[in-house]
Scaffold this motif. Structure first.
Motif, mmCIF file in Angstrom:
data_model
loop_
_atom_site.group_PDB
_atom_site.id
_atom_site.type_symbol
_atom_site.label_atom_id
_atom_site.label_comp_id
_atom_site.label_asym_id
_atom_site.label_seq_id
_atom_site.Cartn_x
_atom_site.Cartn_y
_atom_site.Cartn_z
ATOM 1 N N SER A 225 0.946 -1.174 0.009
ATOM 2 C CA SER A 225 0.096 0.244 -0.143
ATOM 3 C C SER A 225 1.226 1.037 0.255
ATOM 4 C CB SER A 225 -1.282 -0.139 1.071
ATOM 5 O OG SER A 225 -0.063 0.209 2.641
ATOM 6 N N ALA A 226 0.026 2.612 -0.063
ATOM 7 C CA ALA A 226 1.128 3.578 -0.667
ATOM 8 C C ALA A 226 1.510 4.163 1.474
ATOM 9 C CB ALA A 226 -0.230 4.412 -0.775
ATOM 10 N N HIS A 227 2.572 3.967 1.655
ATOM 11 C CA HIS A 227 3.174 4.858 3.141
ATOM 12 C C HIS A 227 3.442 5.912 2.680
ATOM 13 C CE1 HIS A 227 3.188 0.197 3.760
ATOM 14 N NE2 HIS A 227 4.358 0.020 2.813
ATOM 15 N N PRO A 228 3.342 6.607 3.674
ATOM 16 C CA PRO A 228 3.802 8.493 3.932
ATOM 17 C C PRO A 228 5.385 7.983 3.727
ATOM 18 C CG PRO A 228 2.193 7.318 6.109
ATOM 19 C CD PRO A 228 2.296 6.258 5.122
ATOM 20 N N PRO A 229 5.733 9.297 3.415
ATOM 21 C CA PRO A 229 7.197 9.144 2.776
ATOM 22 C C PRO A 229 7.688 9.050 4.062
ATOM 23 C CG PRO A 229 6.049 11.444 2.554
ATOM 24 C CD PRO A 229 4.421 10.449 2.832
ATOM 25 N N ALA A 230 7.630 9.297 5.380
ATOM 26 C CA ALA A 230 9.642 8.885 6.606
ATOM 27 C C ALA A 230 8.664 7.289 5.994
ATOM 28 C CB ALA A 230 8.784 9.578 7.195
ATOM 29 N N VAL A 231 7.912 7.020 6.489
ATOM 30 C CA VAL A 231 7.525 5.780 6.551
ATOM 31 C C VAL A 231 8.093 4.664 5.051
ATOM 32 C CG1 VAL A 231 6.557 3.549 7.481
ATOM 33 C CG2 VAL A 231 5.484 5.981 8.437
ATOM 34 N N ARG A 232 8.049 4.865 4.328
ATOM 35 C CA ARG A 232 8.155 4.569 3.237
ATOM 36 C C ARG A 232 9.843 4.824 2.924
ATOM 37 N NH1 ARG A 232 9.811 6.446 -2.065
ATOM 38 N NH2 ARG A 232 9.095 4.786 -4.086
ATOM 39 N N ARG A 233 10.108 6.088 3.299
ATOM 40 C CA ARG A 233 12.634 6.107 3.322
ATOM 41 C C ARG A 233 12.706 4.612 4.495
ATOM 42 N NH1 ARG A 233 10.723 11.821 3.377
ATOM 43 N NH2 ARG A 233 11.156 11.771 4.944
ATOM 44 N N ARG A 234 12.196 4.399 5.501
ATOM 45 C CA ARG A 234 12.553 4.067 6.472
ATOM 46 C C ARG A 234 12.652 2.366 6.119
ATOM 47 N NH1 ARG A 234 10.974 3.449 12.994
ATOM 48 N NH2 ARG A 234 13.526 1.679 13.204
ATOM 49 N N LEU A 235 11.952 1.869 5.201
ATOM 50 C CA LEU A 235 11.519 0.706 4.648
ATOM 51 C C LEU A 235 12.575 0.219 3.462
ATOM 52 C CD1 LEU A 235 7.422 -0.139 4.612
ATOM 53 C CD2 LEU A 235 9.206 -1.210 6.193
ATOM 54 N N PHE A 236 12.744 1.362 3.134
ATOM 55 C CA PHE A 236 13.603 1.288 1.741
ATOM 56 C C PHE A 236 15.087 1.304 2.096
ATOM 57 C CE2 PHE A 236 11.091 2.994 -1.858
ATOM 58 C CZ PHE A 236 11.618 1.604 -3.193
ATOM 59 N N GLY A 237 15.163 1.814 3.539
ATOM 60 C CA GLY A 237 16.151 2.198 4.486
ATOM 61 C C GLY A 237 16.559 0.551 5.132
ATOM 62 N N VAL A 238 15.816 -0.267 5.722
ATOM 63 C CA VAL A 238 15.650 -1.438 5.864
ATOM 64 C C VAL A 238 15.916 -2.069 4.488
ATOM 65 C CG1 VAL A 238 14.498 -3.254 7.152
ATOM 66 C CG2 VAL A 238 14.219 -1.563 8.138
ATOM 67 N N THR A 239 15.840 -2.185 3.659
ATOM 68 C CA THR A 239 15.719 -3.654 2.342
ATOM 69 C C THR A 239 17.234 -3.033 2.075
ATOM 70 O OG1 THR A 239 12.958 -3.109 1.486
ATOM 71 C CG2 THR A 239 14.544 -3.413 -0.105
ATOM 72 N N ALA A 240 17.276 -1.999 1.841
ATOM 73 C CA ALA A 240 18.829 -2.058 1.864
ATOM 74 C C ALA A 240 19.533 -1.859 2.234
ATOM 75 C CB ALA A 240 19.440 -0.378 1.443
#
Length: 503
Positions: A225-240
């Motif tokens: 789903s669409a995540h708030p920008p801050a949550v999306r960035r943190r999820l991408f950080g975990v992914t990285a």
């Protein structure tokens, strides 16, 4: 002809490049044919059935069809511990799309999620070398550096109210929760940190699949789903972080093309997370891999890219790590003044670091012992390049001794959190310093200590360095009975594994 993977060529000249690599490998034609067939079966290319006569035709100039050129490139790269490209072997390979090389990928968030999701799923399903077929090969030189330089290109800002650049359209998103709780994000970070501890303690081969599985789940979460920008960035950080760790573990067990692909995907995710220091760290991992594969020029380009891209955000300890790897690259290139300068800058930056610098969790491993080990290896490598120079041996010795002592103390003080693999590698490094100083008995003693640690690890990197060190001792001091006995122990306790089954 299709059954043996080769095509005819009525006018041929002997392939001198392939012949040179073949003779240096020590393989017989039959052994090379068997290895090609075994690797082809792992790739699912069951139509390939090579024999000694076919190998002879390749040496005589016949150009084999895919996937033979890629298989030969991989086999010779593993044999010599450096990248041996298809072109280095005097062979041709079928042109492929840029993305198929695994490196030149689109820098867009939605596509990054899809690529990581697909790659991790394939890894989990097949779990063997070459699981993506013939499309997965090592990139080096310009084909590696130029795509990585795009990490520095700013991502265009999305218009107000529009989804982030590269995000999947709303209609394509799977139904799911409106967001991820802070507690859920914290749990993901805790899990990732635990994976790093296990890797340091046990090597890359034990928990690699668990990391890949967690990575796949996080990308599923990003797609939901669409995540708030801050949550999306943190999820991408975990992914990285997870993709980087999957790459590191793959590198540790000898899956080099797989490792590089994960590193590249990790860098893309770090860019989406807007985390320049994390991206620099991923580039440092890629640099280390290139040093390992005998490509110090590429290693230096990657670490310079990391330094340039993170210069305004990196903490002193991050800078120290990058300077230490810069020194390793200069040492491998035989550049003493530049190596000395980078070592000094690494020491100075580390001295400036403080507990309240806000260092990220992925940097916890970089202790004083790690810094000493890196700088000691730089001087050790310079000693090799300079023909066993006593000057560089004397510089390496105290640093390596401090590293070994630091890891030993850490192992006693907190056995459940200590970096056992780094400890084993430092012992092997100290052993090689003694070998350079023509002290074979001490070399064997330290190698035996390293073997005791290595027997509890799943790390082909450690095992291979042990084998290489012992082989050097026996080559130079064949009369040493202790070395022969230790070699027998090594064969029994650390038999060469099929890395395709690791992880």
């Amino acid at each position: 002809m299709g059954g043996n993977g080769s095509g005819g060529n009525p006018v041929r000249r002997p392939n001198e490049r392939l012949t040179s690599w073949f003779h240096r490998s020590g393989w017989s034609k039959g052994e090379l044919a068997r290895q090609v067939n075994r690797r082809a079966r792992q790739l699912g290319a069951h139509h390939v059935s090579t024999d000694t006569s076919r190998v002879r035709r390749w040496l005589d100039g016949e150009q084999p069809r895919e996937p033979i050129p890629r298989i030969l490139s991989e086999l010779f790269s593993e044999r010599f511990g450096c990248v041996v490209s298809v072109e280095d072997l005097g062979l041709r390979m079928t042109p492929q799309a840029a993305a198929a090389s695994g490196v030149d990928l689109p820098w867009a968030g939605g596509q990054t999620i899809e690529l990581i999701n697909e790659f991790s799923r394939s890894d989990l399903m097949l779990g063997r070398r070459g699981f993506l077929g013939t499309s997965l090969t090592m990139a080096a030189g310009t084909s590696l550096i130029e795509p990585m330089q795009r990490w520095l290109v700013p991502t265009p800002a999305a218009p107000e109210g529009a989804p982030p650049p590269g995000a999947a359209p709303a209609a394509a998103r799977m139904p799911g929760p409106a967001g991820v709780s802070r507690a859920g994000l914290d749990q993901l970070a805790t899990t990732t940190a635990q994976f790093r501890v296990w890797d340091a303690q046990c090597g890359g081969g034990l928990r690699r699949k668990a990391v890949v599985g967690q990575l796949h789940e996080v990308t599923e979460l990003l797609q939901e789903s669409a995540h708030p920008p801050a949550v999306r960035r943190r999820l991408f950080g975990v992914t990285a972080e997870l993709a980087d760790l999957a790459g590191w573990m793959s590198y540790d067990i000898g899956l080099q093309p797989t490792a590089q692909k994960y590193f590249v995907l990790a860098l893309h995710a770090a860019k989406e997370a807007e985390d320049r220091p994390l991206g620099a760290y991923v580039l440092s991992q890629m640099s280390r891999q290139m040093i390992h594969l005998g490509r110090p020029e590429d290693a230096l380009e990657l670490v310079h890219l990391a330094q340039y891209g993170s210069r305004e955000q990196a903490t002193p300890r991050t800078q120290a790590l990058l300077y230490a790897l810069e020194a390793r690259a200069h040492a491998s290139l035989g550049q003493p003044p530049r190596c000395h300068r980078a070592v000094r800058l690494a020491e100075d930056a580390f001295a400036e670091s403080a507990p309240d610098d806000g260092d990220p969790a992925w940097l916890d491993f970089f202790t004083r012992a790690e810094l000493c080990a890196e700088n000691a290896h730089s001087y050790r490598d310079l000693a090799y390049v300079a023909g066993r120079s006593p000057t560089y041996v004397s510089r390496a010795r105290p640093l390596m001794e401090e590293a070994v002592a630091g890891f030993a103390e850490d192992s006693e003080r907190r056995p459940h959190l200590s970096h056992q693999r780094s400890y084993a590698l430092a012992l092997i490094g100290m052993a090689t310093v003694h070998l350079l100083a023509r002290e074979p008995e001490e070399c064997v003693r330290l190698t035996e200590r390293a073997l005791e640690l290595a027997s509890r690890l799943r790390s082909e990197r450690v095992s291979n360095r042990l084998r290489t060190t012992l082989a050097a001792v026996r080559r130079e001091h064949g009369e040493l009975r202790a070395a022969a006995g230790l070699a027998e122990r090594l064969t029994v306790e650390l038999p060469e594994r099929e890395t395709s089954r690791a992880g």
